[in-house]
Design an enzyme around this catalytic site. Sequence first.
Site, mmCIF file in Angstrom:
data_model
loop_
_atom_site.group_PDB
_atom_site.id
_atom_site.type_symbol
_atom_site.label_atom_id
_atom_site.label_comp_id
_atom_site.label_asym_id
_atom_site.label_seq_id
_atom_site.Cartn_x
_atom_site.Cartn_y
_atom_site.Cartn_z
ATOM 1 C CG ASP A 173 62.906 60.741 22.252
ATOM 2 O OD1 ASP A 173 62.370 60.640 20.946
ATOM 3 O OD2 ASP A 173 62.545 59.884 22.912
ATOM 4 N N GLY B 289 53.449 61.331 34.217
ATOM 5 C CA GLY B 289 54.331 60.283 34.001
ATOM 6 C C GLY B 289 55.589 60.684 34.390
ATOM 7 C CD GLU C 37 72.800 70.471 27.690
ATOM 8 O OE1 GLU C 37 72.736 70.757 26.604
ATOM 9 O OE2 GLU C 37 72.561 71.137 28.772
ATOM 10 C CE LYS D 135 63.626 55.109 23.079
ATOM 11 N NZ LYS D 135 62.649 56.132 23.148
HETATM 12 P P1 NAP Z 1 58.400 54.104 30.508
HETATM 13 O O1 NAP Z 1 59.689 54.641 30.616
HETATM 14 O O2 NAP Z 1 57.865 52.541 30.555
HETATM 15 O O3 NAP Z 1 57.129 54.859 31.336
HETATM 16 C C1 NAP Z 1 55.787 54.732 31.305
HETATM 17 C C2 NAP Z 1 55.107 55.767 32.104
HETATM 18 O O4 NAP Z 1 53.766 55.250 32.141
HETATM 19 C C3 NAP Z 1 55.431 55.714 33.739
HETATM 20 O O5 NAP Z 1 55.392 56.979 34.347
HETATM 21 C C4 NAP Z 1 54.336 54.722 34.475
HETATM 22 O O6 NAP Z 1 54.124 54.944 35.830
HETATM 23 C C5 NAP Z 1 52.976 55.177 33.534
HETATM 24 N N1 NAP Z 1 52.039 54.138 33.466
HETATM 25 C C6 NAP Z 1 52.075 53.116 32.856
HETATM 26 N N2 NAP Z 1 51.081 52.134 33.087
HETATM 27 C C7 NAP Z 1 50.192 52.776 34.178
HETATM 28 C C8 NAP Z 1 49.022 52.775 34.484
HETATM 29 N N3 NAP Z 1 48.499 51.828 34.246
HETATM 30 N N4 NAP Z 1 48.729 53.704 35.391
HETATM 31 C C9 NAP Z 1 49.308 55.026 35.807
HETATM 32 N N5 NAP Z 1 50.547 55.235 35.226
HETATM 33 C C10 NAP Z 1 51.068 54.285 34.288
HETATM 34 O O7 NAP Z 1 57.570 54.429 29.010
HETATM 35 P P2 NAP Z 1 58.503 55.861 28.125
HETATM 36 O O8 NAP Z 1 59.236 55.130 27.326
HETATM 37 O O9 NAP Z 1 58.419 56.939 28.860
HETATM 38 O O10 NAP Z 1 57.130 56.004 26.997
HETATM 39 C C11 NAP Z 1 55.749 56.378 27.429
HETATM 40 C C12 NAP Z 1 55.017 56.565 26.344
HETATM 41 O O11 NAP Z 1 55.286 57.667 25.502
HETATM 42 C C13 NAP Z 1 54.774 55.449 25.313
HETATM 43 O O12 NAP Z 1 53.466 55.323 24.970
HETATM 44 C C14 NAP Z 1 55.395 55.651 24.038
HETATM 45 O O13 NAP Z 1 55.180 55.147 23.036
HETATM 46 C C15 NAP Z 1 55.379 57.275 23.941
HETATM 47 N N6 NAP Z 1 56.710 57.845 23.360
HETATM 48 C C16 NAP Z 1 56.356 58.810 22.471
HETATM 49 C C17 NAP Z 1 57.463 59.433 21.584
HETATM 50 C C18 NAP Z 1 57.076 60.296 20.352
HETATM 51 O O14 NAP Z 1 57.992 60.341 19.678
HETATM 52 N N7 NAP Z 1 55.867 60.429 20.172
HETATM 53 C C19 NAP Z 1 58.882 59.011 22.128
HETATM 54 C C20 NAP Z 1 58.849 58.556 23.196
HETATM 55 C C21 NAP Z 1 57.965 57.617 23.853
HETATM 56 P P3 NAP Z 1 54.897 54.247 36.777
HETATM 57 O O15 NAP Z 1 56.295 54.984 36.970
HETATM 58 O O16 NAP Z 1 54.261 54.466 38.006
HETATM 59 O O17 NAP Z 1 55.161 52.732 36.463
#
Ligand code: NAP
Length: 280
Positions: free
Chosen positions: A107, A130, A83, A71
């Site tokens: 999103d 997060g 935007e 991405k």
């Molecule tokens: P990302 O950029 O990798 O961010 C992951 C987040 O989770 C960070 O804030 C990270 O904290 C935190 N995290 C991971 N492991 C952790 C742990 N053990 N303890 C505490 N915090 C932890 O991922 P993303 O792209 O934002 O996606 C996050 C989730 O959203 C995924 O499950 C994804 O499948 C879901 N999602 C869903 C949709 C939908 O359409 N429903 C769309 C997009 C994403 P740190 O910064 O401290 O590492």
Amino acid sequence: MTVSGTTLRAGVVGWPVGHSLSPALHGYWISEHGLDATYEPFAVRPEAFASTLPALALQGVCGVNITLPHKEAAFQLVDERDEAAEATGAVNTVVFASGRMLGRNTDVFGFVESLREVGVNGVQSAAVLGAGGAARAIVFGLLSLGVQRVSVVNRTLEKANALRAFFGDKVIARDWPGLGAELPSCDMLVNTTSLGMSGQPELMVDLTALDRRAVVADIVYRPLETRLLAQARARGHTTIDGLGMLMHQARLGFAAWFGVEPQVTPTLKAHLVSILEGRG
Ligand code: NAP
């Protein structure tokens, strides 16, 4: 289906890409509307992404969704960004048009529509767990809805601070121990971490201090009912699962590529749930 020279082609680019629900989602709408179109998974290694994206356009593909880990690379590569893409630093949808690559982040729209779908409005204060890519989209979405205070609670405080620096002082940055102080004043709690997702550690949050009128959302959709949502439902909160955001974000790409406005319906959701549960 038969693919001819006139078949409209779109797809999803990721690495790996086999887990993506997008082919099932778009395939459902293609059949529903009887379109001469395909939606394919394109497994593209990170080192090949920059050359593959323009090559897909040259092959006549109308556009693609972009999933992990591409991405941010797509954000750098496209010719124009909307935007939401500028606000999130990430592109999840590309439209190929007149030799240009138009980058969007749908999103934000997906999350906002998933709130509208269940009639959530008037949120004043939200806590977002997060500070990753999805959190940026959700913070932007909440601010665009007029939410006055968004506390971003993250394990790594610097990343929460980066969101405050970007979005301004309606955003408050907290580390995990800071969540307890935020909960009593929140009318919405959203999990955007990967905690609670299949294969990841559980998300452990004590909801006792949260007003029972607060809405609880989790954008994780594998499993559909996460521990957080089950806990919230048992306390009587309105809950929102991650499939709504996924389905609604897909509408914009589908409409741009194929010229048809698709609908999110209970039947579509049931179809995707059956796939998630291994029945489809
Ligand atoms: P990302 O950029 O990798 O961010 C992951 C987040 O989770 C960070 O804030 C990270 O904290 C935190 N995290 C991971 N492991 C952790 C742990 N053990 N303890 C505490 N915090 C932890 O991922 P993303 O792209 O934002 O996606 C996050 C989730 O959203 C995924 O499950 C994804 O499948 C879901 N999602 C869903 C949709 C939908 O359409 N429903 C769309 C997009 C994403 P740190 O910064 O401290 O590492």
